[in-house]
Scaffold this motif. Structure first.
Motif, PDB file in Angstrom:
ATOM      1  N   PHE A 185     -15.182 -47.683 -27.552  1.00 18.80           N
ATOM      2  CA  PHE A 185     -15.457 -49.049 -27.096  1.00 18.80           C
ATOM      3  C   PHE A 185     -14.201 -49.890 -27.254  1.00 18.80           C
ATOM      4  N   CYS A 186     -14.153 -50.976 -26.517  1.00 18.01           N
ATOM      5  CA  CYS A 186     -12.992 -51.866 -26.646  1.00 18.01           C
ATOM      6  C   CYS A 186     -13.083 -52.676 -27.940  1.00 18.01           C
ATOM      7  N   CYS A 187     -14.329 -52.932 -28.411  1.00 16.40           N
ATOM      8  CA  CYS A 187     -14.504 -53.722 -29.631  1.00 16.40           C
ATOM      9  C   CYS A 187     -15.908 -53.478 -30.196  1.00 16.40           C
ATOM     10  N   HIS A 202     -18.221 -55.655 -30.631  1.00 21.25           N
ATOM     11  CA  HIS A 202     -19.235 -56.392 -29.864  1.00 21.25           C
ATOM     12  C   HIS A 202     -19.763 -55.547 -28.715  1.00 21.25           C
ATOM     13  N   CYS A 203     -18.856 -54.843 -28.042  1.00 21.83           N
ATOM     14  CA  CYS A 203     -19.264 -53.963 -26.948  1.00 21.83           C
ATOM     15  C   CYS A 203     -20.100 -52.802 -27.483  1.00 21.83           C
ATOM     16  N   ALA A 204     -19.729 -52.290 -28.654  1.00 25.60           N
ATOM     17  CA  ALA A 204     -20.489 -51.193 -29.261  1.00 25.60           C
ATOM     18  C   ALA A 204     -21.909 -51.682 -29.582  1.00 25.60           C
ATOM     19  N   ALA A 248     -11.876 -45.540 -21.240  1.00 29.80           N
ATOM     20  CA  ALA A 248     -12.740 -46.617 -20.757  1.00 29.80           C
ATOM     21  C   ALA A 248     -13.785 -46.942 -21.809  1.00 29.80           C
ATOM     22  N   CYS A 249     -14.000 -48.229 -22.023  1.00 28.25           N
ATOM     23  CA  CYS A 249     -15.030 -48.674 -22.957  1.00 28.25           C
ATOM     24  C   CYS A 249     -16.385 -48.198 -22.431  1.00 28.25           C
ATOM     25  N   ALA A 250     -17.175 -47.551 -23.291  1.00 31.05           N
ATOM     26  CA  ALA A 250     -18.473 -47.007 -22.877  1.00 31.05           C
ATOM     27  C   ALA A 250     -19.445 -48.109 -22.487  1.00 31.05           C
ATOM     28  N   SER A 251     -19.170 -49.343 -22.924  1.00 31.01           N
ATOM     29  CA  SER A 251     -20.081 -50.440 -22.623  1.00 31.01           C
ATOM     30  C   SER A 251     -19.638 -51.249 -21.401  1.00 31.01           C
ATOM     31  N   CYS A 252     -18.452 -51.808 -21.438  1.00 29.13           N
ATOM     32  CA  CYS A 252     -18.020 -52.704 -20.338  1.00 29.13           C
ATOM     33  C   CYS A 252     -17.113 -52.021 -19.325  1.00 29.13           C
ATOM     34  N   GLY A 253     -16.592 -50.862 -19.664  1.00 33.17           N
ATOM     35  CA  GLY A 253     -15.764 -50.122 -18.712  1.00 33.17           C
ATOM     36  C   GLY A 253     -14.299 -50.512 -18.693  1.00 33.17           C
ATOM     37  N   VAL A 254     -13.923 -51.524 -19.488  1.00 33.34           N
ATOM     38  CA  VAL A 254     -12.520 -51.963 -19.503  1.00 33.34           C
ATOM     39  C   VAL A 254     -11.651 -50.811 -20.021  1.00 33.34           C
ATOM     40  N   LYS A 255     -10.465 -50.684 -19.442  1.00 32.32           N
ATOM     41  CA  LYS A 255      -9.567 -49.609 -19.870  1.00 32.32           C
ATOM     42  C   LYS A 255      -8.795 -50.061 -21.109  1.00 32.32           C
TER      43      LYS A 255
HETATM   44 ZN   LIG Z   1     -15.988 -53.207 -23.835  1.00 30.83          ZN
END
Ligand SMILES: [Zn+2]
Length: 107
Positions: free
Chosen positions: A92-94, A96-98, A68-75
């Motif tokens: 993170f997913c990307c 930007h989320c980081a 799971a992305c630590a920021s947005c939670g997306v898997k």
């Molecule tokens: Zn994310």
């Protein structure tokens, strides 16, 4: 899957499916040598059960590899963006989320 099936195997398998009532022969006017088959109602239900089973197997196999992305939670399955923040490596997913995550911590 990198495997080939011999015609004997295929025709024996079709014969078995027909015997079980999963498929029925249809007339194919294109060629006298070729045979056509279609799924019966019973065959359709059988196929749906098989697909559901594979679907569940794939879900189980993938589930343990998801993060799971630590920021947005997306898997995320693959291609993670990792950053070490506060001595901990986070996923993170990307980027930007980081950055959003770091901004939320005022880093
Ligand atoms: Zn994310």
């Amino acid at each position: 899957m990198g495997k080939t099936a011999s015609p004997t195997y295929v025709y024996d398998f079709l014969k078995k499916l027909k015997k079980e009532g999963y498929i029925e022969e249809i007339t194919t006017p294109k060629s006298k040598r070729s045979k056509g088959f279609k799924l019966t109602k019973k065959g359709g239900k059988f196929i749906n059960r098989i697909f559901l089973r594979f679907d569940n197997l794939i879900e189980v196999a993938i589930q343990s590899k998801l993060k799971a992305c630590a920021s947005c939670g997306v898997k995320i399955y693959d291609d993670f963006h990792t950053e070490t923040i506060g001595g901990k490596e986070l996923v993170f997913c990307c980027g930007h989320c980081a950055n959003a995550y770091k901004n939320s911590l005022n880093l």
